[in-house]
Design an enzyme around this catalytic site. Sequence first.
Site, PDB file in Angstrom:
ATOM      1  N   GLU A 289       0.876  -1.158   0.000  1.00 20.16           N
ATOM      2  CA  GLU A 289       0.000   0.000   0.000  1.00 20.16           C
ATOM      3  C   GLU A 289       0.913   1.207   0.000  1.00 20.16           C
ATOM      4  O   GLU A 289       1.630   1.439   0.977  1.00 20.16           O
ATOM      5  CB  GLU A 289      -0.884  -0.063   1.250  1.00 20.16           C
ATOM      6  CG  GLU A 289      -2.086   0.815   1.162  1.00 20.16           C
ATOM      7  CD  GLU A 289      -2.169   1.641   2.395  1.00 20.16           C
ATOM      8  OE1 GLU A 289      -2.460   1.090   3.454  1.00 20.16           O
ATOM      9  OE2 GLU A 289      -1.925   2.847   2.289  1.00 20.16           O
TER      10      GLU A 289
ATOM     11  N   CYS B  46      -2.520   7.819   4.864  1.00 21.13           N
ATOM     12  CA  CYS B  46      -2.499   7.440   3.442  1.00 21.13           C
ATOM     13  C   CYS B  46      -3.751   7.939   2.738  1.00 21.13           C
ATOM     14  O   CYS B  46      -3.757   8.104   1.528  1.00 21.13           O
ATOM     15  CB  CYS B  46      -2.354   5.937   3.314  1.00 21.13           C
ATOM     16  SG  CYS B  46      -3.273   5.035   4.535  1.00 21.13           S
TER      17      CYS B  46
HETATM   18  P1  NAP Z   1       9.512   3.514   3.806  1.00 17.99           P
HETATM   19  O1  NAP Z   1      10.757   4.308   3.740  1.00 17.99           O
HETATM   20  O2  NAP Z   1       8.985   2.990   2.533  1.00 17.99           O
HETATM   21  O3  NAP Z   1       9.788   2.299   4.807  1.00 17.99           O
HETATM   22  C1  NAP Z   1       8.817   1.306   5.073  1.00 17.99           C
HETATM   23  C2  NAP Z   1       9.528   0.007   5.470  1.00 17.99           C
HETATM   24  O4  NAP Z   1      10.172  -0.567   4.344  1.00 17.99           O
HETATM   25  C3  NAP Z   1      10.603   0.187   6.513  1.00 17.99           C
HETATM   26  O5  NAP Z   1      10.633  -0.943   7.322  1.00 17.99           O
HETATM   27  C4  NAP Z   1      11.861   0.287   5.682  1.00 17.99           C
HETATM   28  O6  NAP Z   1      13.010  -0.130   6.367  1.00 17.99           O
HETATM   29  C5  NAP Z   1      11.564  -0.691   4.575  1.00 17.99           C
HETATM   30  N1  NAP Z   1      12.236  -0.336   3.316  1.00 17.99           N
HETATM   31  C6  NAP Z   1      11.992   0.769   2.580  1.00 17.99           C
HETATM   32  N2  NAP Z   1      12.746   0.750   1.467  1.00 17.99           N
HETATM   33  C7  NAP Z   1      13.470  -0.384   1.507  1.00 17.99           C
HETATM   34  C8  NAP Z   1      14.439  -0.954   0.634  1.00 17.99           C
HETATM   35  N3  NAP Z   1      14.808  -0.355  -0.496  1.00 17.99           N
HETATM   36  N4  NAP Z   1      14.982  -2.121   0.982  1.00 17.99           N
HETATM   37  C9  NAP Z   1      14.630  -2.726   2.129  1.00 17.99           C
HETATM   38  N5  NAP Z   1      13.732  -2.243   3.004  1.00 17.99           N
HETATM   39  C10 NAP Z   1      13.144  -1.074   2.693  1.00 17.99           C
HETATM   40  O7  NAP Z   1       8.339   4.311   4.481  1.00 17.99           O
HETATM   41  P2  NAP Z   1       8.289   5.092   5.893  1.00 17.99           P
HETATM   42  O8  NAP Z   1       9.634   5.215   6.500  1.00 17.99           O
HETATM   43  O9  NAP Z   1       7.270   4.463   6.714  1.00 17.99           O
HETATM   44  O10 NAP Z   1       7.768   6.503   5.488  1.00 17.99           O
HETATM   45  C11 NAP Z   1       8.445   7.275   4.542  1.00 17.99           C
HETATM   46  C12 NAP Z   1       7.479   7.771   3.498  1.00 17.99           C
HETATM   47  O11 NAP Z   1       6.533   6.752   3.154  1.00 17.99           O
HETATM   48  C13 NAP Z   1       6.627   8.917   3.920  1.00 17.99           C
HETATM   49  O12 NAP Z   1       7.255  10.141   3.783  1.00 17.99           O
HETATM   50  C14 NAP Z   1       5.433   8.750   3.010  1.00 17.99           C
HETATM   51  O13 NAP Z   1       5.666   9.356   1.784  1.00 17.99           O
HETATM   52  C15 NAP Z   1       5.295   7.296   2.816  1.00 17.99           C
HETATM   53  N6  NAP Z   1       4.263   6.648   3.625  1.00 17.99           N
HETATM   54  C16 NAP Z   1       3.091   6.342   3.053  1.00 17.99           C
HETATM   55  C17 NAP Z   1       2.128   5.681   3.789  1.00 17.99           C
HETATM   56  C18 NAP Z   1       0.844   5.294   3.187  1.00 17.99           C
HETATM   57  O14 NAP Z   1      -0.005   4.875   3.933  1.00 17.99           O
HETATM   58  N7  NAP Z   1       0.654   5.349   1.900  1.00 17.99           N
HETATM   59  C19 NAP Z   1       2.340   5.353   5.111  1.00 17.99           C
HETATM   60  C20 NAP Z   1       3.545   5.670   5.690  1.00 17.99           C
HETATM   61  C21 NAP Z   1       4.498   6.311   4.914  1.00 17.99           C
HETATM   62  P3  NAP Z   1      13.893   0.903   7.231  1.00 17.99           P
HETATM   63  O15 NAP Z   1      13.074   1.166   8.461  1.00 17.99           O
HETATM   64  O16 NAP Z   1      15.113   0.126   7.517  1.00 17.99           O
HETATM   65  O17 NAP Z   1      14.115   2.093   6.389  1.00 17.99           O
END
Ligand code: NAP
Length: 502
Positions: A263, A300
Amino acid sequence: MTFTPHGKHLIAGDWIATDMKFSSEPAHGPAHEFSVGTVDLVNTACEAAEEAFWSYGYSTREARAEFLETIADEIEARAAAITEIGTQETGLPVARLEGERGRTTGQLRLFAGHILDGDYLDRRHDVALPERTPLPRPDIRLMQRPIGPVAVFGASNFPLAFSTAGGDTASALAAGCPVVVKGHSAHPGTGEIVAEAIHAAIKRCGVHPGVFSLVQGGKRDVGTGLVQHPLIKAVGFTGSLAGGRALFDLCVSRPEPIPFFGELGSVNPMFLLPEAVSARGAEIGKGWAGSLTMGAGQFCTNPGIAVVMASQADTIADAAREALSAVGAQVMLTDGIAAAYRQGRDRIAGAAGVREVLTSMCNQRDATPYLFVVKGADWLGNHALGEEVFGPLGLLVTVENAEEMLAVARSFEGQLTATLHLDAGDTDLARRLMPVLERKAGRVLANGFPTGVEVCDAMVHGGPYPASTNFGATSVGTMAIRRFLRPVSYQNLPEAILPEDL
Ligand code: NAP
C-alpha cells in the site's frame, strides 16, 4: 507503568540480541538501543515459520480464533505501557494511540469472528454426474487454503493498527499463515512490547513459537533478505512508493515470484461540485482543512488535492486558509518524514503556475500546513503535481468547466480514495465523473472526508497502482484475509482425506 525496551529480536519464541545496535529517535522521552537485524536471523525466523505452518496452517478455526482473541487480551493488558512508548516514539498524541489500540484489538477480534463464521473459505461443491454424456462429471470441491509464511512490514504512521499486530498480521494469522515482521525503525520499542503480547499469547494458547517472529531493522538487508527468502510466500507492506516499489521488484524477480501487497502513495482527490459549493462551500473548505491536518497529515487517505470550479475557488481557499492558519505546528513521525515533507512543499511551490495561499515556517521535526492553488491547465501539463506529499499540504486545482474537471479526473494515477461533494443539482456531473473515479480509486465516497477508514466487511483500502501494487486486494477489512489464501480443488477425493472444513 514504565516500559523500558530490552532491544532484542523475537525469533521463534526466543529473545535474541545482536552485537550491532541502533538507537531509537523518539519525538520525546529517552532514546533506547536496539539490536540491528541480520540476514541470519531472517533465515532462522523463516525456517521456524515454515516449521510452524505444518501445525498452525492445519489448526482448527476455533483454535486460531482463540489465539487472535488472546493476542488482543495481551495487548490490552499492556495498554498503558504501549501508549507511553508509542507516544514517545511517534509523537502522536495519547488519544490517538489509545484509539489505535482499540482499532488493533478490534481488528484481531473481528478476524476471529470472521474465520469462525467460515464464509471466507468460499466452499464450493460440484457433485459428481456419473451418468452425464458424453463424459461423466467428477465430484469437485473447492476451498481456500493458507499459503504459508508471510512477511509483514509495519507502517510508520500506524505504529499499532498497521504494524506488529496490525491488519496484515491479524489477517495472515487468521488465514493460518505464520508471520515474520520486519520492525519499523521509527517505533522499535512499540514493536517490541506488542511482540511481547503476541509471545505471551503463543505460550498461553500452546501455538508453535515459529508462528510469529519480529526482526528489528536498522539495516536494509533485513527487508531485502526477508522478501527474497524462498520460504516466504507473500508480503504485506505499507510505506513509500520508492521503498515499496524496490521490494515489489525483488519479489517478482525471485526464482519463485510471490505476491507483494504494497500500500503505497495516494493523494485522494476530492471533486467539489458547483451546487454543493454554492450551498456550503465554507463548510467544505473548513472540513477539508480538518481532514488534511489530522495526525499532521500523515494518513495514506489524506485528501491532498481538491478540484473546484474557478469561479468558486475563493470560497474554498478562504475557508480552508482560515481553518489551516489556526492549526499549530505538529510533530511528525520521524526526522526523515519531516524532511521529505519540506522537500515536497518545495517541489509544489516551485512548479509552474502554482500560487501560495498559506505558507509558514516549521522546525526540524514539525509540520505546519501549506495551501497552494493551480489552474487546471497547469495541472494537466505537470504530472509531478499529482505525486503524494506526505503531510498537511493541500493543493486546490481550479477548472473552467465540467469538461476540464473530467480531464483532471482522468489524469490521476491510481488512488486509495476519490471523494465527491455534491448536492441534488450536481447529479448529472457526478454521473459523468463516476466511471472515471471508479477506475481510479479503491473507495469512492460522497459528502465526507476520506480519512478514517472503517474496519468492516465492505471496506476496500487499496486501489490501482501506485495506491497499491495489487488492485484486487484490500489491506483493511475482512476481505484482507484473501491475500493470504489460495483456492484448491479436490477432485474425487474420499471424504476420509478431505480437509475437515469441507
Ligand atoms: P519507507 O521508507 O517505505 O519504509 C517502510 C519500510 O520498508 C521500513 O521498514 C523500511 O526499512 C523498509 N524499506 C523501505 N525501502 C526499503 C528498501 N529499499 N529495501 C529494504 N527495506 C526497505 O516508508 P516510511 O519510512 O514508513 O515513510 C516514509 C514515506 O513513506 C513517507 O514520507 C510517506 O511518503 C510514505 N508513507 C506512506 C504511507 C501510506 O499509507 N501510503 C504510510 C507511511 C508512509 P527501514 O526502516 O530500515 O528504512
